[in-house]
Write a protein that holds these residues in place. Sequence first.
Motif, PDB file in Angstrom:
ATOM      1  N   HIS A  51      -3.458  -2.324   6.496  1.00  0.00           N
ATOM      2  CA  HIS A  51      -2.656  -1.372   5.922  1.00  0.00           C
ATOM      3  C   HIS A  51      -2.298  -0.438   6.885  1.00  0.00           C
ATOM      4  CE1 HIS A  51      -4.145  -2.747   2.100  1.00  0.00           C
ATOM      5  NE2 HIS A  51      -3.492  -1.704   1.445  1.00  0.00           N
ATOM      6  N   GLU A  62      -3.348   6.429   1.427  1.00  0.00           N
ATOM      7  CA  GLU A  62      -2.024   5.605   1.508  1.00  0.00           C
ATOM      8  C   GLU A  62      -1.400   5.734   0.127  1.00  0.00           C
ATOM      9  OE1 GLU A  62      -4.949   4.112   1.284  1.00  0.00           O
ATOM     10  OE2 GLU A  62      -4.869   3.166  -0.454  1.00  0.00           O
ATOM     11  N   TRP A  64      -1.173   7.493  -2.425  1.00  0.00           N
ATOM     12  CA  TRP A  64      -2.262   8.017  -3.510  1.00  0.00           C
ATOM     13  C   TRP A  64      -2.066   9.618  -3.103  1.00  0.00           C
ATOM     14  CZ3 TRP A  64      -2.553   5.909  -7.977  1.00  0.00           C
ATOM     15  CH2 TRP A  64      -2.615   4.390  -8.160  1.00  0.00           C
ATOM     16  N   HIS A 111       4.397  -0.349   1.268  1.00  0.00           N
ATOM     17  CA  HIS A 111       3.284   0.233   0.165  1.00  0.00           C
ATOM     18  C   HIS A 111       3.969   0.937  -0.860  1.00  0.00           C
ATOM     19  CE1 HIS A 111      -0.739   2.011  -1.046  1.00  0.00           C
ATOM     20  NE2 HIS A 111      -0.884   0.659  -0.776  1.00  0.00           N
ATOM     21  N   HIS A 112       3.150   1.617  -1.765  1.00  0.00           N
ATOM     22  CA  HIS A 112       3.746   2.589  -3.106  1.00  0.00           C
ATOM     23  C   HIS A 112       4.804   3.518  -2.325  1.00  0.00           C
ATOM     24  CE1 HIS A 112       0.511   0.104  -4.536  1.00  0.00           C
ATOM     25  NE2 HIS A 112      -0.273   0.889  -4.641  1.00  0.00           N
ATOM     26  N   ASP A 211       1.547  -5.936  -5.208  1.00  0.00           N
ATOM     27  CA  ASP A 211       0.468  -4.957  -5.634  1.00  0.00           C
ATOM     28  C   ASP A 211       1.229  -4.059  -6.429  1.00  0.00           C
ATOM     29  OD1 ASP A 211      -2.001  -2.930  -3.874  1.00  0.00           O
ATOM     30  OD2 ASP A 211      -1.700  -3.958  -5.743  1.00  0.00           O
ATOM     31  N   ARG A 242      -1.128 -10.707  -8.576  1.00  0.00           N
ATOM     32  CA  ARG A 242      -0.327  -9.082  -8.881  1.00  0.00           C
ATOM     33  C   ARG A 242       1.070  -9.367  -8.944  1.00  0.00           C
ATOM     34  NH1 ARG A 242      -4.717  -5.181  -5.539  1.00  0.00           N
ATOM     35  NH2 ARG A 242      -6.571  -6.431  -6.036  1.00  0.00           N
ATOM     36  N   GLU A 253     -10.907  -6.881  -6.261  1.00  0.00           N
ATOM     37  CA  GLU A 253     -10.928  -6.017  -5.158  1.00  0.00           C
ATOM     38  C   GLU A 253     -12.013  -5.131  -5.065  1.00  0.00           C
ATOM     39  OE1 GLU A 253      -7.178  -3.619  -5.144  1.00  0.00           O
ATOM     40  OE2 GLU A 253      -8.107  -2.001  -4.657  1.00  0.00           O
TER      41      GLU A 253
HETATM   42  O1  FHN Z   1      -2.980   1.138  -4.822  1.00  0.00           O
HETATM   43  C1  FHN Z   1      -3.321   0.073  -3.922  1.00  0.00           C
HETATM   44  C2  FHN Z   1      -4.224   0.522  -2.871  1.00  0.00           C
HETATM   45  O2  FHN Z   1      -3.734   1.566  -2.255  1.00  0.00           O
HETATM   46  C3  FHN Z   1      -4.740  -0.583  -2.078  1.00  0.00           C
HETATM   47  O3  FHN Z   1      -3.241  -0.999  -1.198  1.00  0.00           O
HETATM   48  C4  FHN Z   1      -5.116  -1.838  -2.834  1.00  0.00           C
HETATM   49  C5  FHN Z   1      -5.400  -2.924  -1.726  1.00  0.00           C
HETATM   50  O4  FHN Z   1      -5.625  -4.179  -2.634  1.00  0.00           O
HETATM   51  N1  FHN Z   1      -4.278  -2.397  -3.728  1.00  0.00           N
HETATM   52  C6  FHN Z   1      -3.868  -1.225  -4.763  1.00  0.00           C
HETATM   53  C7  FHN Z   1      -5.264  -0.764  -5.596  1.00  0.00           C
HETATM   54  O5  FHN Z   1      -5.681  -1.889  -6.216  1.00  0.00           O
END
Ligand code: FHN
Length: 452
Positions: A51, A62, A64, A111-112, A211, A242, A253
């Motif tokens: 990450h 990250e 969030w 990432h998000h 994800d 996912r 997880e």
């Molecule tokens: O929201 C994401 C989190 O930030 C992280 O990347 C994890 C890793 O599997 N996946 C999500 C939460 O399940």
Amino acid sequence: MNHKLTSILLCILYFSLIGVKAQETKSGIFEATDHDKMQWFKDAKLGVFIHWGIYAVDGISESWSFYNEYLSHEDYLKQLSGFTASNFKPKEWAKLIKDSGAKYSVITSKHHDGFALWNTNYGNLNVVSHAAAKKDVLTPLIDALKEKELKIGIYFSLPDWSSNLYTHLTTSKRRYTIEKDPQRWQEYLNYMNGQLLELKKNYRPDIWWFDGDWEHSPEAWGSAKIRASLLKDAPKTIINSRLTGQGNYQTPEIGVPVYRPEAKYWELCMTINDSWGYQQSDTNYKTTQQILDIFVDCISKGGNLLLDIGPKADGTIDPIQKDRLLKLGSWIKKHHKAVYGTTRGIPYEHFYGPTTLSKDKQTLYLFVRDIPKDGKIVVKGISNTINRAYVLGNGSILSQKKIAKLYWNKYPGISYIDLPKETIDSYYTVVALVLDGPIELYSELNDAVEQN
Ligand code: FHN
């Protein structure tokens, strides 16, 4: 007939026509039972998750951190000026990951928060045009990983909370709903699929690690279409669970599965401390013993571990994270026969600990965590003859004694195997039992004695 049932039936019909049997598992993912393409994954046992993003600058969670409104989105993006990658040495990362014993690595391409680690032509938030680094960091990393013959996984977030085309901004702020503005949602899908096709063209990953699918339905995401486009001329590519309903393997997880997951293929993703990205305040690193406890638990249940690291904003990796990877790698190197290419072990009733089996089921590997108080380990209910018992990585042949075995009944007895102190490994000692054929487990209840 409801929509979901219809689509399930159509999928099964489609797969039966093309000769690939699909079955829905209780885990809710479609496993196209193309075992060939999953074999390397099943044999690999260990991957390293990475990450890496602007969240490493201030060491906050990250994406969030702004989604949960701990700070404003605007302030979160100020970290762009601190993401320098100035000491980023992709070859060193690749060597460290190789030395950890991992056979694959999964990197967060986006990432998000929508920050792209490659020079994407889509959107307006990427490492080349918007971060201090001003360079593509994904390509050199993937090249270095491939040079080390590691399989490549690309993590891709379906949601992009920074994009004005996306529905969600923060936990309390929505830009729009799909129902109210389907055209804008279609523009988002075009953006998202454009980036996916860029990543496919540039890197041809072995795994797509999706994800964030929880925010919309598979139909809204167009999950089946995404799968079809990614697998077109790349049928051996693996997809995680996912991308709802389209995955090949389950992705528990953080919570180490207490019981073996239903899915035939599965991988636990786990942090090395308590954070996915680099957070200098998070010193709660798992010890090497704890990481091995988790790793051994996973492989004994037929799964993989995807162990996460979070590099710093300048591209260096915390020495403690390096230490854990190298110690894990050193233990795996010594015990590789009990790890790579093995299948899940036997029920705990036969041995009070984790086990794995060789592919031909003729060698049983016992993972001994603690020093047996009388220097002996115990296995029971194995009908085979144990031709040889020895310590992996040490080679000592171990003496064994059987009790409760009578010539005139089938009960296989209880075997006591001596495990001398000098053979004990600092983390797990692995004892190999070489059997006289594929393992046969005895589970009958011995009845009254009718003959002597
Ligand atoms: O929201 C994401 C989190 O930030 C992280 O990347 C994890 C890793 O599997 N996946 C999500 C939460 O399940």
